[in-house]
Scaffold this motif. Structure first.
Motif, PDB file in Angstrom:
ATOM      1  N   GLN A 128       0.154   3.924   4.007  1.00  0.00           N
ATOM      2  CA  GLN A 128       0.916   5.082   3.528  1.00  0.00           C
ATOM      3  C   GLN A 128       0.253   6.394   3.959  1.00  0.00           C
ATOM      4  N   GLN A 129      -1.083   6.459   3.796  1.00  0.00           N
ATOM      5  CA  GLN A 129      -1.821   7.682   4.157  1.00  0.00           C
ATOM      6  C   GLN A 129      -1.784   7.939   5.664  1.00  0.00           C
ATOM      7  N   GLU A 130      -2.049   6.888   6.433  1.00  0.00           N
ATOM      8  CA  GLU A 130      -2.171   7.048   7.886  1.00  0.00           C
ATOM      9  C   GLU A 130      -0.829   7.279   8.568  1.00  0.00           C
ATOM     10  N   TYR A 131       0.186   6.538   8.140  1.00  0.00           N
ATOM     11  CA  TYR A 131       1.451   6.540   8.888  1.00  0.00           C
ATOM     12  C   TYR A 131       2.613   7.141   8.112  1.00  0.00           C
ATOM     13  N   GLU A 132       2.324   7.645   6.896  1.00  0.00           N
ATOM     14  CA  GLU A 132       3.354   8.245   6.052  1.00  0.00           C
ATOM     15  C   GLU A 132       4.598   7.371   5.985  1.00  0.00           C
ATOM     16  N   ALA A 133       4.353   6.086   5.753  1.00  0.00           N
ATOM     17  CA  ALA A 133       5.457   5.130   5.647  1.00  0.00           C
ATOM     18  C   ALA A 133       5.048   4.034   4.683  1.00  0.00           C
ATOM     19  N   ASP A 134       6.041   3.400   4.091  1.00  0.00           N
ATOM     20  CA  ASP A 134       5.787   2.328   3.149  1.00  0.00           C
ATOM     21  C   ASP A 134       5.751   1.001   3.900  1.00  0.00           C
TER      22      ASP A 134
END
Length: 319
Positions: A128-134
């Protein structure tokens, strides 16, 4: 947390001196690969991050970018993988397994079947932090059916804690699996998914023994007969990891090198991700189960600087 790795903190450690040695090895014409591989395989991940930071401070250059421009092929992939912070390693591998055309089910299976619930929670957070995705959304978007459902169960990282075994529940679960598989026309995959995905490790080990007593089959044989494709591979990986994570990785490494051609992606991923965790145990299982040492198989199957680096990570021969 783990002390069965082949790579431990190097002492006496001097991040600045290592950074200077690496810069010298890659500066000008030609690269001194020996220096690069020796430093990066003998420092642990936390130390490699310190070296990268010293490298930037001293030279205003990014160490990983320099490695990418100076090295090539599998050797480059291995060195760059070693530079990836440990907590980002799995998230990065999963991202690449689900991006672009076609999903790499093998990577999803290997990582999600073998990591502890705490590690799974960590992977989701980092993703989530690195790729701003779930991560769960991404995986459900790329998979389907019972395979997808079991991945989602594993992604919850909610396996029961190991807190003593209830024999009545062991008996009940073994009977449920027997009725869902061998005794049923068609298979009730849901039952396999729920029990194998949520019960504690010590409970499941007892269930497997009980299942053998009731059915006369190992649970693996039933899964093999009753399921197929990606679901079968994932269920088998989960069962193997419940029995022994090092044995599972020993087998994974063996098949990455057995026969014609080497699956270098798998070889690199396992050697790097387990080098500070349990590679000593994996080596032991390898020797026990395949009548040769991991060291010898790597030696036979790889070449050049790539081989040298893998052998250093392997950390010794068990013959």
């Amino acid at each position: 947390q783990y002390t069965r790795g082949t790579v431990t903190a190097f002492a006496p450690f001097d991040a600045r001196a290592d950074a200077e040695a690496l810069r010298k090895a890659m500066k000008g014409l030609g690269t001194d690969e020996e220096t690069v591989l020796t430093i990066l395989t003998t420092r642990n991940n936390a130390q490699r991050q310190e070296i990268a930071s010293a490298f930037k401070t001293l030279f205003g250059r990014d160490l990983v970018d320099d490695l990418k421009s100076e090295l090539t092929g599998k050797f480059e992939t291995l060195m760059v993988s070693l530079m990836r912070p440990a907590y980002i390693f799995d998230a990065h591998a999963l991202k690449h397994a689900i991006k672009g055309a076609g999903t790499n089910e093998k990577v999803l299976t290997e990582i999600l079947a073998s990591r502890t619930p705490a590690e799974v929670q960590n992977i989701k957070q980092v993703y989530q932090q690195e790729y701003e995705a779930d991560l769960e959304d991404k995986i459900t978007g790329e998979t389907s059916g019972h395979f997808q459902r079991l991945l989602v169960v594993l992604l919850q990282g909610n396996r029961d804690p190991d807190a003593g075994v209830d024999e009545a529940l062991v008996e009940q679960d073994a009977q449920v699996l027997f009725r869902a598989g061998e005794l049923k026309w068609g298979t009730d995959e849901e039952k396999f998914i729920t029990i194998l995905g949520t019960r504690s490790v010590s409970h499941l080990r007892r269930v497997f023994d009980k299942y053998m007593t009731i059915s006369g089959f190992q649970i693996e044989e039933t899964i093999d007969r009753e399921t197929s494709g990606d679901l079968e591979k994932l269920l088998l990986a989960v069962v193997k990891c419940i029995r022994s994570v090092p044995a599972y990785f020993a087998e994974t490494l063996y098949y990455s090198m057995k026969g014609a051609g080497t699956d270098d992606d798998t070889l690199i991923r396992v050697m790097v991700s387990r080098s500070e965790v349990d590679l000593l145990d994996i080596r032991q299982e390898f020797r026990k189960n395949f009548a040769k040492s991991l060291y010898q198989m790597i030696q036979k199957d790889t070449s050049g600087d790539y081989r040298k680096a893998l052998l250093l990570l392997c950390g010794g021969d068990d013959d």
